[in-house]
Structures are given as C-alpha cells and as structure tokens.
Design a protein around this motif. Structure first.
Motif, PDB file in Angstrom:
ATOM      1  N   ALA A   3       2.174  11.062   7.488  1.00 44.22           N
ATOM      2  CA  ALA A   3       0.866  10.811   6.866  1.00 44.22           C
ATOM      3  C   ALA A   3       0.667   9.307   6.736  1.00 44.22           C
ATOM      4  CB  ALA A   3       0.838  11.454   5.492  1.00 44.22           C
ATOM      5  N   THR A   4      -0.572   8.892   6.616  1.00 46.52           N
ATOM      6  CA  THR A   4      -0.843   7.472   6.389  1.00 46.52           C
ATOM      7  C   THR A   4      -0.137   7.025   5.107  1.00 46.52           C
ATOM      8  OG1 THR A   4      -3.029   7.950   7.294  1.00 46.52           O
ATOM      9  CG2 THR A   4      -2.692   5.766   6.365  1.00 46.52           C
ATOM     10  N   GLY A   5       0.444   5.858   5.151  1.00 44.01           N
ATOM     11  CA  GLY A   5       1.178   5.331   3.996  1.00 44.01           C
ATOM     12  C   GLY A   5       2.082   4.225   4.481  1.00 44.01           C
ATOM     13  N   CYS A   6       2.882   3.684   3.574  1.00 46.65           N
ATOM     14  CA  CYS A   6       3.745   2.559   3.942  1.00 46.65           C
ATOM     15  C   CYS A   6       4.614   2.854   5.153  1.00 46.65           C
ATOM     16  CB  CYS A   6       4.633   2.174   2.767  1.00 46.65           C
ATOM     17  SG  CYS A   6       3.807   1.049   1.633  1.00 46.65           S
ATOM     18  N   LEU A   7       5.279   4.011   5.143  1.00 40.60           N
ATOM     19  CA  LEU A   7       6.210   4.322   6.232  1.00 40.60           C
ATOM     20  C   LEU A   7       5.495   4.320   7.578  1.00 40.60           C
ATOM     21  CD1 LEU A   7       9.048   5.296   7.157  1.00 40.60           C
ATOM     22  CD2 LEU A   7       8.255   7.629   6.778  1.00 40.60           C
ATOM     23  N   GLU A   8       4.309   4.892   7.585  1.00 39.18           N
ATOM     24  CA  GLU A   8       3.578   5.021   8.854  1.00 39.18           C
ATOM     25  C   GLU A   8       3.020   3.677   9.317  1.00 39.18           C
ATOM     26  OE1 GLU A   8      -0.282   4.691  10.507  1.00 39.18           O
ATOM     27  OE2 GLU A   8      -0.145   5.063   8.371  1.00 39.18           O
ATOM     28  N   PHE A  37      -4.420  10.570   6.487  1.00 42.85           N
ATOM     29  CA  PHE A  37      -3.718  10.466   5.208  1.00 42.85           C
ATOM     30  C   PHE A  37      -3.375  11.830   4.606  1.00 42.85           C
ATOM     31  CE2 PHE A  37      -4.427   8.750   0.593  1.00 42.85           C
ATOM     32  CZ  PHE A  37      -3.069   8.755   0.352  1.00 42.85           C
ATOM     33  N   GLU A  38      -4.307  12.756   4.689  1.00 44.78           N
ATOM     34  CA  GLU A  38      -4.191  13.996   3.913  1.00 44.78           C
ATOM     35  C   GLU A  38      -3.781  15.201   4.744  1.00 44.78           C
ATOM     36  OE1 GLU A  38      -7.377  12.249   4.159  1.00 44.78           O
ATOM     37  OE2 GLU A  38      -7.307  13.202   6.091  1.00 44.78           O
ATOM     38  N   ASN A  39      -3.450  15.006   6.028  1.00 44.88           N
ATOM     39  CA  ASN A  39      -3.357  16.186   6.881  1.00 44.88           C
ATOM     40  C   ASN A  39      -2.051  16.318   7.652  1.00 44.88           C
ATOM     41  OD1 ASN A  39      -3.656  14.126   8.646  1.00 44.88           O
ATOM     42  ND2 ASN A  39      -5.409  14.967   9.732  1.00 44.88           N
ATOM     43  N   GLU A  64       6.225   7.216  -6.236  1.00 47.63           N
ATOM     44  CA  GLU A  64       5.453   7.347  -7.483  1.00 47.63           C
ATOM     45  C   GLU A  64       4.231   6.439  -7.551  1.00 47.63           C
ATOM     46  OE1 GLU A  64       8.533   6.929 -10.539  1.00 47.63           O
ATOM     47  OE2 GLU A  64       8.752   9.109 -10.462  1.00 47.63           O
ATOM     48  N   GLY A  65       3.562   6.280  -6.430  1.00 47.90           N
ATOM     49  CA  GLY A  65       2.311   5.534  -6.446  1.00 47.90           C
ATOM     50  C   GLY A  65       1.776   5.339  -5.053  1.00 47.90           C
ATOM     51  N   TYR A  66       0.545   4.901  -4.975  1.00 49.42           N
ATOM     52  CA  TYR A  66      -0.040   4.548  -3.672  1.00 49.42           C
ATOM     53  C   TYR A  66       0.389   3.121  -3.396  1.00 49.42           C
ATOM     54  CZ  TYR A  66      -3.407   8.397  -4.422  1.00 49.42           C
ATOM     55  OH  TYR A  66      -4.006   9.609  -4.635  1.00 49.42           O
ATOM     56  N   MET A  67       1.440   2.969  -2.633  1.00 48.37           N
ATOM     57  CA  MET A  67       1.987   1.636  -2.466  1.00 48.37           C
ATOM     58  C   MET A  67       1.321   0.873  -1.334  1.00 48.37           C
ATOM     59  SD  MET A  67       3.527   1.740  -4.998  1.00 48.37           S
ATOM     60  CE  MET A  67       4.611   2.488  -6.182  1.00 48.37           C
ATOM     61  N   ASN A  68       0.985   1.605  -0.282  1.00 44.28           N
ATOM     62  CA  ASN A  68       0.379   0.956   0.877  1.00 44.28           C
ATOM     63  C   ASN A  68      -0.938   0.258   0.527  1.00 44.28           C
ATOM     64  OD1 ASN A  68      -0.039   0.442   3.692  1.00 44.28           O
ATOM     65  ND2 ASN A  68      -1.440   2.152   3.702  1.00 44.28           N
ATOM     66  N   ASP A 108      -1.478  14.602  -4.095  1.00 43.66           N
ATOM     67  CA  ASP A 108      -2.922  14.485  -4.321  1.00 43.66           C
ATOM     68  C   ASP A 108      -3.728  14.971  -3.115  1.00 43.66           C
ATOM     69  OD1 ASP A 108      -2.138  13.353  -6.722  1.00 43.66           O
ATOM     70  OD2 ASP A 108      -2.330  11.298  -6.017  1.00 43.66           O
ATOM     71  N   ILE A 109      -4.113  14.029  -2.291  1.00 43.35           N
ATOM     72  CA  ILE A 109      -5.074  14.316  -1.216  1.00 43.35           C
ATOM     73  C   ILE A 109      -4.527  15.319  -0.191  1.00 43.35           C
ATOM     74  CG2 ILE A 109      -4.402  12.405   0.309  1.00 43.35           C
ATOM     75  CD1 ILE A 109      -7.421  11.773   0.621  1.00 43.35           C
ATOM     76  N   GLY A 110      -3.212  15.372  -0.024  1.00 42.56           N
ATOM     77  CA  GLY A 110      -2.646  16.250   1.002  1.00 42.56           C
ATOM     78  C   GLY A 110      -2.187  17.601   0.483  1.00 42.56           C
ATOM     79  N   ASP A 157       3.919  10.093  -1.813  1.00 41.81           N
ATOM     80  CA  ASP A 157       3.489  10.951  -2.917  1.00 41.81           C
ATOM     81  C   ASP A 157       1.973  11.100  -2.954  1.00 41.81           C
ATOM     82  OD1 ASP A 157       4.513   8.186  -3.770  1.00 41.81           O
ATOM     83  OD2 ASP A 157       2.937   8.580  -5.237  1.00 41.81           O
ATOM     84  N   GLY A 158       1.243  10.039  -2.641  1.00 39.10           N
ATOM     85  CA  GLY A 158      -0.218  10.158  -2.622  1.00 39.10           C
ATOM     86  C   GLY A 158      -0.649  11.212  -1.625  1.00 39.10           C
ATOM     87  N   GLY A 159      -0.061  11.154  -0.433  1.00 41.67           N
ATOM     88  CA  GLY A 159      -0.398  12.091   0.631  1.00 41.67           C
ATOM     89  C   GLY A 159       0.134  13.492   0.386  1.00 41.67           C
TER      90      GLY A 159
END
Ligand SMILES: Cc1ncc(C[n+]2csc(CCOP(=O)(O)OP(=O)(O)O)c2C)c(N)n1
Ligand code: SF4
Lengths: 389, 326
Positions: free
Chosen positions: B54-59, B79-81, B144-148, B120-122, B115-117
């Motif tokens: 999912a979209t985020g720091c790792l990606e 992000f969510e899928n 534990e947060g939206y870091m990206n 929440d949204i995912g 965690d956001g993905g």
C-alpha cells in the motif's frame, strides 16, 4: 451458425463475456449494471465458464482487484455504472497508467446527486480523461459486438489500454431486443489467447509495477499513454475489418446515417441515435436533407473523421446526455473544436437532453432539427430538450 | 517445518534477498526489517513470494523509478486497496493454474501496509479480502501514525502521543482515543490466522510467518515497527523499544488461529507502562503536563486489563477452534 437471441442488453453483454470466458471477473452490483454480473455469476455457478469470479465488497475493490489480476497476466473484466464508476475512479486512472487491457462494460446512468438510477452519460464523461478507450453502443448488437472487439483491441501489444464499453442504462441494459450471437468457437478464435510480456506471476523475471514515478519520468510515461491512444486509433480499422470477416457487420469510428447529401447533421451517441434515425427518415420524407452521425468510438476521439464528414455542411447540432457545468457540453465541445480547422465550417448548436433518464421523444429531436433547418443556431448557446424552464 | 537459524543463515549466504539495498527509508526505520524478514521467511521455505504494498513509507522509499529495492515481483496500486489488489492477483493465480497457463505452485502472496492503510482507509478492502478467503499473508508494519505524510494521527496512534493532526496542546492532551485492536478486528472474521509481532522478536515473527504462509486462507500479522523519526527515538533503538513494549504489556505477543488464542510470549515480570512512555520522545509533551500521572494510570489499568483478558481468552479457547474451514 450465428443465432438470433431475443434478450436484454445486459444478457447480450454477459453472453459476449461468456464466450470470451476471461480468466477473472470482479463482480459488484449497481443498478442498472447488476444483471450483467448476475448473469455472469450464474454462468460460473453452473460451470458454463471456468472464470474465477471475485465477488468484491465494493467497486473500489473491484477495480483494485482487476488491476492485480490483469497485472498477473490474466484476461480480466468487470462492469459498473454511475456511482460505482465514481468510486472506482482513482483506480481507473491507475489501471490505464499500468497499461492493463481490462474490459469494462459501463451501463450509463446519471451520477448522483441527487441520486437517480436512470440513463445519462455523466458517468462516462467523468472518466473521459482517465486514459481508457471508450466505445458507445446504440443497441444490443453493438454492445455485444464492441465487447468482443474491445478485447481484441485492448490486448494489441502497441495498445495495451483498458476499454469501457458504454451502453444505455435500462434502455439497452433492460430492454428486450434481438441480436445475432456468433458461435462460441468463432468468438474464442477471434479473441485468441492473451500472453502478456510482463506478469506479476513471473517470479523468474521479477517486475515492479506501480513505482513512485516522480518529475523525472512521470511526464514521459504519460506521453507513452498518449502514444498508445494514437496506436489504438490506427489499429481500430483493422479490428473493425477482422470483425467484419467473422460477423458480416461493418463498423467504423462514426456510424453515418443518410449523410451523403445531407446539408444538416445531428450528432448523438448511444440509444438516442435510434430515435434520431426515425426522425431523420420522417424529415427526409418531408424533403429535408438531414442526416445523422453517431460516434461509436469516443476515446480516442475521431477528430479527423468528424472533420471529413462535417466540413462544408450547412448546419450541425450536437446532442449531449451530460453536462459539463460552467463549460460547453462534452461531446459538443469536442465536435466544435475539431471543426476549427476545416475549410468550410457549418453553423453549430448545442443541445443537452435526457438527463437522469428523461424520456427523449421524436418531437424533441425534431425540435433540434427544426432549429438547424431554420438557421436558428447560436454556437455559444446551450439549449435543452424536454426541460421545463 | 520451521526454518532454523542455520538454514536461514545458509540461505542468506547463497541467495538474493527479496528486499534489497538502495531503498531510501530513514536510517534506523523498522519498516525494511519487516519486508526483509517476511520475504526471507518465504524464500527460505522454498516459496516464491509475490508482493503487493500500500502507499506509505515502505512503498514510496523502495520503488523510486527507475530503481526498485524489490528482488521479487511487486505491485503497488494505491493507499487503501492492497488487500483488494492482492485478491485480484491471487484469483488470477488460481485461474491460470487451473487453466494450465502456468505451472508454478510455489507462489505465496504477501501484502504490506502501514497502519493508516490498514486500520483506517484500507480496513474495508482488508475485511472484504479476508471474508472472501483469499490465500495471502497481510503484514502490517505498525508505526502508529501516518508517517509518509509527516506524522499525522491514525487509528493506531496511542493516546497522548504527539502527532500533527492531534497535537498535544494546551487544552487537549493529543489524541484522546485508544488504539483500535486491529488483530481482534481481523480475528472477528473467524476463518483466519492473525498474530502480533514486534521487531524485537524476529524469531517469533519467523515462526508466525511460517504458520501464516502455510495457512490455507487469509492470514494477518501486525508487527510493531517503530518510526524512529516521529517516535523521536535514537536511530538504533527501534527493536529495543518494541522489546520494552512487550515487557510493559503495551504490545503483547499472541496469535489467533480459527478461534484459538495463544499468548506466544509470557514475561515472568512486567515493567510499568511509564518506562515505555518515558523512552519515547513522542510522549515528551504529554509527560510535561500536570495530568500526566493520571493519564499514565489510566493507560496502566488498560494494558493490565487487556493482558488479563488475553490470558482468559487463551484459557477458554484452548483446543476449541470455532471453525475448521474458511
Ligand atoms: C486516497 C489517498 N489519501 C491520502 C493519501 C496520502 N497518503 C499517502 S501515504 C499516507 C499515510 C500512510 O500512512 P501509513 O499507512 O500508516 O504508512 P506509513 O507512511 O506510516 O509507513 C497518506 C495519508 C493517498 N496516497 N491516497
Ligand atoms: S518517516 Fe518513519 S516510518 Fe517513514 S521511513 Fe522514516 S523512520 Fe521509517
């Protein structure tokens, strides 16, 4: 031997899908698209096809799943309408940018709000810049035929773009009409098998799909999508030709009805073209030189074809089943801009009709024709058919 | 068979890593450990991982075109899928195998998301994919947060931790809500394997990863994986911090398998939650507040109660799966 089937348009499309027998189909209901995925689920359930069906929990996931599936090298389809397409839209763009040949019938329906389940083209127009090829179909036969042709076109190596096959909600999807169904074997042979160059399941040659594509490459990739559209435009006549060979039905970018000697031409898409043809016949009987142009390919937009057919005519009226608030209606603005460079521009008129399923009668069509016949057109004025003001 | 250390070391010496160098995650970030260990576990067991993220720091940090740190097939969609994307890939795999178009039966699908993905949204896509029973391992790296996007609160951010959309301010002490218990939410789907893990316990993670890979159906591992930057902790302290999270009952290690709960690490003695909170810079504003002790006491009572509940669940569910098939 081809057979005549008298069924709903949704069933006609479902039969095209059944004959193509894709590897994966994602299903989610939304009126008036629902019967397509219901028929398909029935085919799966009865073992008539061996497609893997994914009964997803939303359209967003439907489009996401078909992206995952198509990237894995599977021939993949789904179907939707209106709010379903809106929910998918984020991923609709992504599917095109990944160059995945997904096929998706879109049963055109008004886009909320307020909520309305009946036909107009606001859903398709919302997605017109997403990078998908868009076909528009008048009736069952065309919806069936274009679903098959879509598969052929989408998978061409120099195209690799997803395709929406638009058909009118209820009018086509739920109306019962006859169409000619080709033999299963003929369709199967026509679409052939799909062997993509890159697949997520090719573990020997791992590929990264969907990377972060910043300012140093994103622009070039979008340029390539444009190139793919140009290629689609070039490949389409070949697809039409090949399809004619198996079906005897001849298609083109534009369906031309009594235009050869016409001074006045109406442009309209999908099922309303049938009503318009009826009105053209009436007016012809009354001695008026009128004709009709129905674009069957909307994206890539057949600009050159429009120029050829409309150049030198006296008047052209364009009917849109969608609005583009604060701007000219979508089809009208494209037709108008395509005429900028022709030698002899016709006078032009823009008409919005049929929003939210408002019935479009021959009288309304006639009203637009009468304006053009009387030279009562103002290119910058948007007029409405069948609206209570 | 559980891979042992010797096998894995041997494997690493002779094979490529699934997730390799060149990524641009912050020094000390715990997310790459998750990607590394998960793909390593799969590969050392003879599987061929196919990864979605999912979209985020790792990606965003691992696939900056034209480079990629992924040495295995990889797809990022949005992000969510990620759960829906992997559903599609897994369905395609079944279909193509069934139709004889491919014959590789070694593929395992692994989804990664923050965690956001996930919380929440995912969540919807995750729930749908689990309910449908797709065969994949979903790995949450929980920072534990939206870091990206720069340290915004998520459904996983604990109360009192400083974040930019729920900052610890003069009148509001940061996020007021407790963290969702994501593994319980996943366990609520019943036909699933779900577990917690932490970067302090790679071996526990490896074992759970192995169970997850061999589980015929959806499985889920929530890995506490600190963001060193926004947790305001030293670069080299991520695993040390998650160790403390385990020792303070903040992040118990446990698993759920078709209805059966099991606590996989039972420390003999526990440290007070205050020790954990004091270690993390993200709580420093909270700690300066006058009501800090009250908030800490509330948190202590909460983690105690959760721990007791977990032991009770383990006891009552022992040998009593509620499902035998997905
Ligand atoms: C639909 C959508 N909304 C918002 C964003 C912006 N966005 C990208 S990553 C992200 C946060 C990711 O947080 P998390 O899943 O916790 O992963 P982390 O960055 O912490 O690794 C957000 C909000 C997005 N990409 N798509
Ligand atoms: S911001 Fe945090 S989660 Fe993101 S790469 Fe840096 S340390 Fe890792």
């Amino acid at each position: 031997m081809p057979v005549k089937l008298t069924v709903t348009g949704a069933a006609a499309v479902a039969h095209a899908m059944r004959q193509i027998n894709p590897d994966v189909v994602a299903a989610y209901p939304i009126t008036p698209q629902t019967p397509i995925v219901e028929y398909y689920a029935g085919f799966v359930s009865d073992g008539i096809v061996d497609t893997v069906l994914i009964p997803v929990e939303s359209e967003h996931s439907a489009m996401s799943a078909v992206v995952g599936s198509a990237a894995s090298g599977a021939r993949t389809m789904t179907a939707t309408a209106a709010n379903g397409l809106a929910l998918m839209l984020e991923i609709v763009y992504i599917a095109a940018s990944y160059r995945l040949p997904i096929i998706m019938p879109v049963v055109n329906r008004a886009l909320s709000g307020p909520i309305n389940i009946h036909c107009d083209h606001s859903d398709a127009m919302m997605a017109r810049d997403s990078g998908w090829i868009q076909f528009f179909t008048e009736n069952h036969q065309e919806a069936y035929d274009f679903t098959i042709m879509a598969t052929k076109l989408a998978e061409k190596e120099n195209v690799l773009l997803p395709v929406m096959v638009n058909l009118d909600g209820f009018i086509t999807s739920h109306g019962v009409e006859s169409f000619e169904m080709l033999d299963d074997g003929v369709v199967r042979e026509f679409v052939g098998s799909w062997n993509p160059k890159y697949s997520l399941l090719d573990t020997k040659n791992p590929v990264t799909f969907g990377p972060l594509d910043l300012f140093d490459y994103y622009f070039e990739h979008h340029r390539q999508q444009e190139e793919a559209m140009t290629n689609a435009y070039k490949e389409l006549p070949r697809v039409f030709e090949e399809f004619e060979k198996i079906s005897g039905r001849k298609y083109d970018f534009l369906d031309l009805y009594k235009v050869d000697d016409a001074d006045y031409i109406m442009v309209v898409m999908n099922s309303t073209a049938s009503t318009a043809k009826y009105v053209v016949d009436q007016l012809r009987e009354e001695g008026h030189k009128v004709g009709l142009v129905k674009p069957q390919v909307f994206t890539p937009f057949p600009k050159k074809e429009f120029q050829q057919v409309l150049n030198g005519r006296k008047g052209v009226v364009v009917l849109d089943r969608a609005m583009s608030f604060g701007k000219e209606a979508p089809l009208y603005s494209l037709v108008k801009s395509s005429l900028y460079e022709v030698a002899s521009r016709p006078s032009l008129g823009s008409y919005v009709y049929g929003l939210g399923g408002r019935d479009t009668t021959p009288e309304m069509i006639r009203e637009a024709f009468e304006d053009v016949l009387q030279g009562n057109l103002i290119a910058d004025e948007q007029r409405y058919l069948g609206l209570r003001e | 068979m559980v891979p042992n250390i010797r096998d894995i070391v041997g494997y690493v010496e002779t094979h490529d890593w699934g997730f390799t160098q060149g990524h641009r995650l912050c020094p000390g970030c715990n997310a790459p450990m998750v990607a590394n260990w998960a793909t390593l576990a799969a590969k050392s067991m003879g599987y061929e991982p196919v990864v979605a993220a999912a979209t985020g720091c790792l990606e965003v940090s691992s696939t900056i075109y034209p480079f990629t740190s992924w040495n295995v097939p990889y797809i990022h969609n949005a992000f969510e899928n990620v759960a829906a994307t992997i559903s599609g890939a897994e369905a395609a795999y079944r279909s193509l195998l069934n139709r004889g178009k491919i014959d590789n039966d070694k593929i395992k699908f692994i989804a990664f998301a923050g965690d956001g993905g996930t919380y929440d949204i995912g969540l919807q896509a995750l729930s749908g994919a689990i309910e449908r029973g797709h065969d994949f391992v979903y790995i949450l790296y929980d920072n534990e947060g939206y870091m990206n996007t720069g340290n915004q609160r998520s459904g996983s951010t604990p109360p009192g931790a400083d974040s930019t959309t729920a900052p610890v301010g003069k009148s509001i002490p940061g996020k007021l809500q407790l963290k969702k218990s994501i593994v319980d939410i996943v366990a609520g789907h019943e036909g699933v394997y779900a577990a917690t893990a932490a970067t302090a316990e790679p071996w526990d993670f490896m074992r759970k990863m192995q169970t997850a890979l061999e589980f015929k159906g959806p499985s889920f591992i929530a890995m506490l994986a600190p963001c060193v930057r926004f947790w305001r902790i030293p670069d080299d302290s991520g695993p040390e911090v998650t160790k403390l999270a385990i020792e303070t009952k903040y992040w118990p290690l446990w698993e759920y398998n078709m209805g059966v709960y099991k606590v996989t690490k039972k420390p003999k003695t526990f440290k007070p939650i205050k020790d954990y909170v004091a270690k993390l810079g993200r709580y420093s504003k909270l700690m300066k507040r006058q009501d800090a002790n009250e908030i800490l006491e509330e948190l202590q009572n909460y983690v105690d109660a959760k721990w007791d509940r977990l032991l009770a669940l383990e006891e009552i569910s022992k040998d009593k799966p509620i499902r035998t098939k997905i």
